[in-house]
Design a protein around this motif. Structure first.
Motif, short mmCIF file in Angstrom:
data_model
loop_
_atom_site.label_atom_id
_atom_site.label_comp_id
_atom_site.label_asym_id
_atom_site.label_seq_id
_atom_site.Cartn_x
_atom_site.Cartn_y
_atom_site.Cartn_z
N SER B 3 0.83 -1.21 0.00
CA SER B 3 0.00 0.00 0.00
C SER B 3 0.87 1.26 0.00
O SER B 3 0.51 2.27 -0.60
N LEU B 7 0.69 4.07 -2.85
CA LEU B 7 0.48 5.47 -2.48
C LEU B 7 1.60 6.36 -3.04
O LEU B 7 1.34 7.45 -3.57
N ARG B 10 1.09 6.87 -6.73
CA ARG B 10 0.03 7.85 -7.02
C ARG B 10 0.50 9.26 -6.70
O ARG B 10 0.22 10.20 -7.45
N ASN B 11 1.22 9.39 -5.60
CA ASN B 11 1.65 10.73 -5.19
C ASN B 11 2.60 11.37 -6.19
O ASN B 11 2.54 12.57 -6.43
N ARG B 14 0.89 13.17 -9.00
CA ARG B 14 -0.06 14.25 -8.72
C ARG B 14 0.21 15.44 -9.62
O ARG B 14 -0.70 16.12 -10.06
N ARG B 296 -0.49 20.33 4.76
CA ARG B 296 -1.78 20.25 5.44
C ARG B 296 -2.25 18.79 5.49
O ARG B 296 -2.69 18.30 6.53
N GLU B 297 -2.10 18.13 4.35
CA GLU B 297 -2.49 16.71 4.28
C GLU B 297 -1.67 15.87 5.27
O GLU B 297 -2.20 15.02 5.99
N ILE B 300 -2.85 16.53 8.81
CA ILE B 300 -4.09 15.80 9.09
C ILE B 300 -3.76 14.33 9.41
O ILE B 300 -4.28 13.74 10.37
N MET B 301 -2.87 13.76 8.60
CA MET B 301 -2.50 12.35 8.82
C MET B 301 -1.90 12.16 10.22
O MET B 301 -2.19 11.19 10.91
N LYS B 310 6.53 7.35 9.94
CA LYS B 310 5.85 6.65 8.84
C LYS B 310 5.66 7.58 7.64
O LYS B 310 5.78 7.15 6.49
#
Lengths: 227, 409
Positions: B3, B7, B10-11, B14, B296-297, B300-301, B310
């Motif tokens: 995973s 991820l 995908r990142n 972006r 910001r993301e 939030i994580m 991590k």
């Protein structure tokens, strides 16, 4: 039974330059299964109080206890672990991870906790069905409406059955229909899973549905009404 | 793990344009670095290969004093026992007994100092492919009492095939070595010294000329596999009289060349380092932007329970992902080009070619296909990507997540 207790907490920003007293001696208790809203005008300290209860900020003085455990003395890493295992957060701007689908966003916290794949899958689908967005499971946030995104955020917050959910202005960006739907969902989860909800809001629609209203002004509790 | 990789994949897409630009810079750097390094290492290999094959061999047997004082008196006995051992040694590609003697060569009024090499014609051909370099006359044979001259020397002496030259020098134990020999062939060798200063004659004729019956200056051994050098050295040490004779390896006989290579290699590495430093800043810029635009993301994580280490692992994954994709594409593009030029060395022409010949080097640019340096490019790019992630990692650890989430930072 009280699961959260704040004892005379204060929060002062810029103590060495121009001190701003965001919270001034707040003592509160929250019982298990509650559905409470912290209300008040902008800048009264709602978000700061919520952040201290959730271990995102430390009080300048006083203590925050969760299940009898003082959390404001924990290390940064221990606090992160505490939040992961005990609290669900819902933010005003949804704050989903844009490269993940609704399914993956909902599964995110369970994956951090190392849940087995089949258990994650069944829990995610259960939540997305409860939120009425199971058909959007494989869509990314930019393919969802604001209301749908906030429902995914709620599903993510509820996913690991945390002891309580802290929601900071969760309906601020939603229209009345989406707000009504979201509140219905949250009330349903509150009743079904006995999850404690604490909101910060100045949305009348939320206030009307809350069973307890805590009014803040200038960082102080000026009213605490239960229905 | 899966995973995280998904991820990371995908990142990095972006912002497609930014990723394409970063990838293009890495690909370009890997191609340039691979080609530059390949040429550099290929040149070193070629220089050493030429030196080993055409001169010293991987191992040479010689009198203990010969290396420091290359005179006839410091020659070694070449026994039939030793010859038998050499003939039976399956690890050898070939071996060449040689006599090396300084002489004056003279025709009419033209005289020049030369090195006379007494060799077995067949073995010498195996060593330097001399037969195919003959441009006039024919290749010499072991029973001949004749010489082979380089074209520059023949031109200087104004001799052709069938003409006679006079050789005059000093033989074994101070004897005068003198003789007249017909020119059997004239060769054109790419190395200048071969053409100007070398005279080949059969080993028996040279032994007669220099009064060296059953003696040679050196026996040069070229191995099939350079990795056998240690055991072969041990074998010959056990078969010769080590009180008078020694076994030298190619490194001890090519020290000047090796130190020149070492210094050139150092500057080559600096050039590649500068190239990679430029690329490193490109990767750094991309990773820093990828981190800062998602602060910001990330906050939030961390707020919902993700530990900062991590997140840092995630950023490293993304950085390494971009670097690995770029390096792999760069190597895939480089390899056919490198392979083509390894089979078809780039010829050097004109004045530059003469410079190469004057340095006793064949005027070609060889390129190495050794996998080691190509894998090294891959490793270097990965290491750069990890280094480029250090500052973004530090930033993540310092995030004030509350203020970032509230939009104050």
């Amino acid at each position: 039974m009280s699961i959260i207790h704040t004892h005379n907490i204060t929060k002062t920003y810029n103590p060495d330059t121009v001190p701003v007293h965001a919270i001034n001696g707040v003592t509160l208790s929250f019982n298990e299964g509650g559905f409470s809203a912290i209300i008040g005008p902008s800048g009264c300290g709602k978000t700061t109080l919520l952040n201290m209860i959730g271990g995102l900020e430390r009080p300048t003085t006083g203590t925050v206890e969760v299940n009898g455990e003082t959390i404001n003395t924990k290390s940064k890493r221990a606090l992160t672990e505490f939040r992961l295992k005990n609290i669900g957060f819902i933010f005003q701007a949804y704050n989903l991870i844009p490269v993940m689908s609704a399914f993956e966003n909902t599964a995110f916290i369970m994956e951090l906790l190392g849940w087995p794949r089949d258990k994650i899958k069944s829990r995610v689908m259960e939540l997305l069905e409860a939120m009425d967005i199971a058909d959007k499971a494989h869509q990314r946030p930019n393919q969802l409406s604001g209301g749908q995104q906030q429902r995914v955020a709620v599903a993510r917050a509820l996913s690991t059955r945390p002891k309580f959910i802290l929601a900071d202005e969760p309906t601020a960006n939603l229209d009345s229909h989406a707000t009504g739907n979201l509140l219905d969902m949250m009330l349903k989860m509150n009743e079904r899973e006995k999850t404690t909800f604490i909101f910060s809001t100045h949305d009348d629609r939320v206030m009307r549905r809350a069973r307890r209203l805590i009014k803040l002004d200038d960082g102080k509790v000026v009213d605490d009404a239960r229905s | 793990m899966k995973s995280k990789l998904v991820l990371a994949w995908r990142n990095i897409w972006r912002n497609k344009k930014r990723t394409y630009i970063t990838l293009a810079s890495i690909i370009f750097a890997v191609i340039i670095a691979t080609f530059m390094r390949g040429l550099q290492l290929g040149s070193y290999d070629k220089m050493l290969y030429d030196a080993i094959r055409s001169s010293t061999g991987h191992i040479a047997l010689m009198d203990k004093s010969f290396w420091d004082d290359k005179t006839m008196d410091n020659s070694m006995e070449f026994s039939q026992d030793l010859e038998q051992v050499l003939d039976q040694d399956q690890s050898l590609e070939f071996w060449v007994p040689e006599i090396l003697g300084g002489c004056l060569i003279s025709v009419g009024n033209n005289t020049r100092g030369v090195v006379v090499q007494g060799v077995d014609p067949e073995k010498k051909d195996a060593q330097i492919r001399l037969r195919e370099k003959v441009i006039e006359g024919s290749y010499f044979e072991s029973e001949d009492q004749a010489v082979m001259l380089g074209k520059d020397l023949a031109s200087f002496l104004k001799v052709g095939v069938g003409d006679t030259v006079v050789l005059l020098g000093q033989g074994y134990m101070g004897m005068t070595a003198a003789g007249t020999y017909p020119v059997k062939g004239i060769y054109d060798h790419p190395m200048a010294d071969f053409n100007r200063r070398l005279v080949f004659m059969p080993l028996a004729a040279a032994q007669y000329l220099f009064f060296m019956e059953d003696r040679v200056s050196t026996v040069n051994l070229v191995l099939k596999d350079q990795g056998d050098i240690r055991q072969e050295t041990a074998l010959y040490r056990s078969r010769i009289d080590t009180t008078t004779t020694e076994v030298r390896n190619w490194e001890s006989m090519n020290r000047d060349m090796l130190s020149a290579i070492e210094s050139d290699n150092f500057f080559g590495k600096i050039m590649i380092g500068v190239l990679y430093m430029v690329i490193g800043f490109g990767i750094f810029g991309t990773i820093l932007m990828m981190t800062m635009e998602r602060k910001r993301e990330f906050s939030i994580m961390m707020a919902i329970g993700m530990q900062d280490y991590k997140l840092i692992t995630q950023v490293i994954f993304e950085s390494v992902f971009i670097a690995a994709i770029g390096a792999i594409i760069g190597l895939i593009i480089s390899f056919p080009v490198v392979y083509f030029y390894s089979l078809n060395p780039i010829p050097i022409t004109g004045e530059n070619a003469q410079i190469y010949r004057d340095l006793n080097m064949e005027p070609v640019l060889s390129i190495s296909t050794k996998p080691g340096y190509m894998v090294a490019q891959f490793g270097i790019v990965l290491i750069i990507s990890i280094i480029a992630s250090i500052f973004p990692m530090y930033n993540i650890m310092k995030f004030d997540i509350v203020n970032i989430i509230r939009g104050r930072q």
